[in-house]
Write an enzyme that holds these catalytic residues in place. Structure first.
Site, PDB file in Angstrom:
ATOM      1  N   GLU A 340      70.598  22.043  23.137  1.00 55.70           N
ATOM      2  CA  GLU A 340      71.115  22.912  22.086  1.00 55.70           C
ATOM      3  C   GLU A 340      72.644  22.893  21.954  1.00 55.70           C
ATOM      4  OE1 GLU A 340      67.754  26.318  21.758  1.00 55.70           O
ATOM      5  OE2 GLU A 340      69.125  26.581  23.408  1.00 55.70           O
TER       6      GLU A 340
HETATM    7  C1  ACM Z   1      65.809  25.307  26.145  1.00 57.55           C
HETATM    8  O1  ACM Z   1      64.848  26.093  26.034  1.00 57.55           O
HETATM    9  N1  ACM Z   1      66.859  25.433  25.349  1.00 57.55           N
HETATM   10  C2  ACM Z   1      65.815  24.232  27.104  1.00 57.55           C
END
Ligand code: ACM
Length: 700
Positions: A340
């Site tokens: 992310e």
């Molecule tokens: C995640 O759940 N961002 C690895």
């Protein structure tokens, strides 16, 4: 999907998991029959092979345990297997109330022919693919536990303890031969101590619980936007400024690693970079991709701050930092996160844009791959193999990196097809408050896997994933256990072990047994209710809490803006993620609708009357506890739904059909009753709805 939640793809994760479940349910039956375990009620995970024979080994106060010593064996009298034997005897004494003679603690002399004797060939190493197999042979006069490594002995002692049974004559172990080994070598639990810090005692009791169900990797998620949780002696500003004083000292980390090692569990650290890294920049704003200053993040979501891959200064920093951490954590693997990376800081920084151009990096993925390539060199130099979330997957990286698949099983399959090792996390996100069943049926290697045998060998296992937006040291155990025991079984037991009812039958006793290890998953639910009620008398609150579940997925975040400083002491926090009474009720409704038997109808009627009448008992609590007032709709709706359920049951037992208008009218009340309140929902309304719908179907 709510913008700003940590997983901006959370809806995606959830949908895929449900889809995965449907696919698995539709899969053809597996050829090999699961091992026979009837009567052996508490075994979880189910062993690879169990042969039951007649006979019982009686447990009395003379029971002794000793190591079968062979001259060539190394290891002292106080080695890991010895300590496991000592813990076994202490737990056995605790379960039976017997004053077991425990002289073995002082002497390693063999106790002769009787009692429990264990043997192993060598100390096990804490690395993937280590031998954890064991053979446990229980005969009326003796128990022999034999393993290649001491880790196998540890696993065998857990099985033996789970076999403890009782009859009118007292306690006994049934005569069996168990020949056992894990299906997957990587059976992990991720604990996120970044978003909410979890002190040493929380981690230790969870390590004990992991060992009880034969899990072997603690994935320690140590850094997040909300906290930097490990002491760095080289860069002390990191923990001093990035943690609110809530971090593990290096001495504590060493203690935890020893504790885990004693239970045959690896500790793999994760330092999540280049995103999820705000807390680092409180101390070192110059390493981020936009000017500071930065403060520890209190909210949850995906945030902009990210390391600046174009800044040469970060690489010597990481070199020194990972050198220090590589020395602290002995595990061969180190997880660098990589998930992310939101990208806005990179896009807005002209120096990064020109760096991308000069290095021919087409997009931010390529920039992150460049960063990972530099990190890989650093980790390799310090003797570590790299693990990362599936975003790090680039075929330019060497084959000994490991991909943690969180966005779906597809990335795991793709990585294996290209020769990369993988671990499945998608489908094991226990923070989503899904039922154990959903996780249980989620197989890293489902029957319809497109992988060939050599590719299958690259799937190392899976990890239950405890993200900590909504958990504190008081509530984390109930969010992890007992559902994680079902994941532990998926990862240890043969693929053919997938009978959901049987899993639930065993989950209850396994859950209760975890309490002896200090787990607070059951008692803290009551503790929170007592605190809310300011009273030790909480029965009506308990009756309600037991049929209420926290909102699923990331829906709680849609109800209010939670931060790391919010209280997690409300009614919803006293409700388990999966209601067992609701499951029992649903099963009863299924049974009744299939056979219309009067006994089941009576059971359903009795429980619905209890739930209906509970509302009047809850009301006085609301008058005296402002914090509880938010549960009034839940309590009232339970009463209303049960009123309808009792009426529907009456019609069904008399064989009276009802007009469509009746079904519609009652259905509308139930739809209202199923709406969230107090960040939670009633878990029995759907099943009541099925009774109502059945009234509209003409009797055959
Ligand atoms: C995640 O759940 N961002 C690895």
């Amino acid at each position: 999907m709510i913008p700003g939640i940590r997983n901006f793809r959370s809806g995606f994760v959830f949908a895929l998991t449900i889809l995965g479940l449907a696919v698995v349910l539709g899969a053809p039956a597996l050829a090999s029959a699961p091992p026979r375990i009837e009567g052996l009620v508490n075994l979880m995970p189910v062993p690879a092979s169990v042969t039951v024979v007649d006979g019982r080994f009686r447990v009395d106060e003379s029971l002794a345990v000793a190591r079968a010593i062979t001259p060539e064996l190394k290891g002292g009298p106080k080695d890991r297997a010895f300590r496991a034997a000592a813990r076994f005897m202490s737990r056995l004494a605790g379960r039976t109330g017997l004053f077991l003679k425990q002289d073995f603690l002082a002497s390693q002399a063999s106790s002769g022919d009787g009692g429990i004797r264990y043997a192993f060939g060598r100390p096990g190493r804490l690395i993937p693919n280590e031998d954890e197999s064991y053979v446990l042979k229980i005969e009326p006069a003796a128990i022999v536990l034999d393993a290649k490594t001491d880790i196998g002995v540890l696993r065998g002692f857990e099985t033996l303890l789970q076999l403890l049974s009782a009859d009118e004559k007292g306690y006994y172990f049934p005569c069996v031969t168990v020949a056992d080994k894990p299906r997957f070598t990587w059976r992990g639990l991720l604990i996120d101590v970044g978003r909410h810090f979890q002190p040493v005692d929380v981690i230790k009791r969870n390590l004990d619980a992991m060992a009880a169900v034969k899990m072997n990797v603690l994935h320690f998620h140590l850094t997040e936007d909300q906290g930097f949780r490990v002491e760095s002696k080289v860069f002390p500003k990191l923990h001093e400024l990035g943690s609110d004083g809530m971090y593990f000292t290096q001495a504590q980390i060493r203690d935890l690693i020893d504790y885990a090692s004693d239970r045959g569990i690896r500790v793999m650290p994760e330092f999540d970079i280049p995103g999820h890294s705000t807390s680092w920049f409180v101390a070192y704003p110059e390493f981020s991709s936009a000017p500071g200053p930065y403060a520890i993040e209190r909210k949850f979501g995906v945030f902009g701050p990210a390391f600046n891959p174009a800044d040469e200064r970060i690489y010597p920093f990481f070199d020194a930092f990972f050198k220090e951490m590589a020395g602290l954590f002995p595990d061969p693997y180190l997880h660098i996160g990589g998930d992310e990376v939101e990208g806005h800081q990179w896009d807005a920084n002209p120096a990064i844009q020109s760096f991308k151009k000069t290095h021919g990096l087409a997009d931010n993925n390529a920039l992150q791959a460049y960063f990972n390539g530099r990190l890989l060199k650093i980790l390799t130099k310090h003797g570590k193999k790299m693990v990362g979330w599936d975003e790090i997957f680039q075929t330019s990286l060497p084959k000994d990196i490991v991909i943690r698949s969180w966005r779906g099983p597809k990335s795991l399959i793709e990585a294996a097809q290209k020769g990369y090792q993988g671990i499945l996390s998608n489908g094991y996100y226990i923070d989503l408050c899904q039922p154990a069943e959903a996780h249980y049926l989620n197989d890293p290697l489902p029957a319809d896997s497109p992988l060939d045998d050599s590719q299958k060998a690259l799937i190392l296992g899976g990890e239950a994933t405890m993200w900590a937006e909504l958990v504190t040291p008081e509530t984390i155990d109930s969010r992890i256990w007992p559902r994680t025991a079902a994941i532990a079984e998926r990862l240890w037991s043969p693929a053919s072990v997938r009978n959901v009812d049987d899993m639930y039958r065993r989950l209850g006793p396994v859950s209760a047994a975890l309490e002896e290890l200090g787990l607070l998953h059951l008692k803290n639910l009551d503790m929170l209710l007592r605190r809310l009620a300011a009273s030790p008398r909480i029965k009506p609150l308990k009756v309600l809490a037991e049929v209420v579940e926290p909102l699923k997925g990331y829906d709680r975040h849609g109800q209010t803006e939670y931060t790391s400083l919010s209280p997690f002491t409300r009614f919803v926090d006293a409700c388990a993620p999966e209601s067992m009474p609701a499951r029992k009720f649903k099963t009863g409704v299924d049974k009744f609708l299939a056979g219309r038997d009067p006994l089941t109808a009576e059971e359903l009627r009795t429980i619905m009357m209890t739930w209906r009448e509970n509302h009047a008992l809850v009301l006085p609590f609301l008058a005296s506890s402002p914090a509880l007032r938010e549960i009034e709709p839940l309590s009232l709706n339970l009463a209303r739904a049960c009123e309808i359920g009792i009426e529907a049951l009456g019609h069904l037992t008399k064989g009276e059909g009802q007009p469509a208008s009746w079904v519609q009218e009652k259905g509308a009340v139930l739809a209202e009753a199923s709406k969230p309140a107090a960040h939670a929902e009633l878990a029995v309304v759907k099943a009541i709805g099925r009774l109502v719908e059945a009234c509209g179907v003409p009797a055959k």
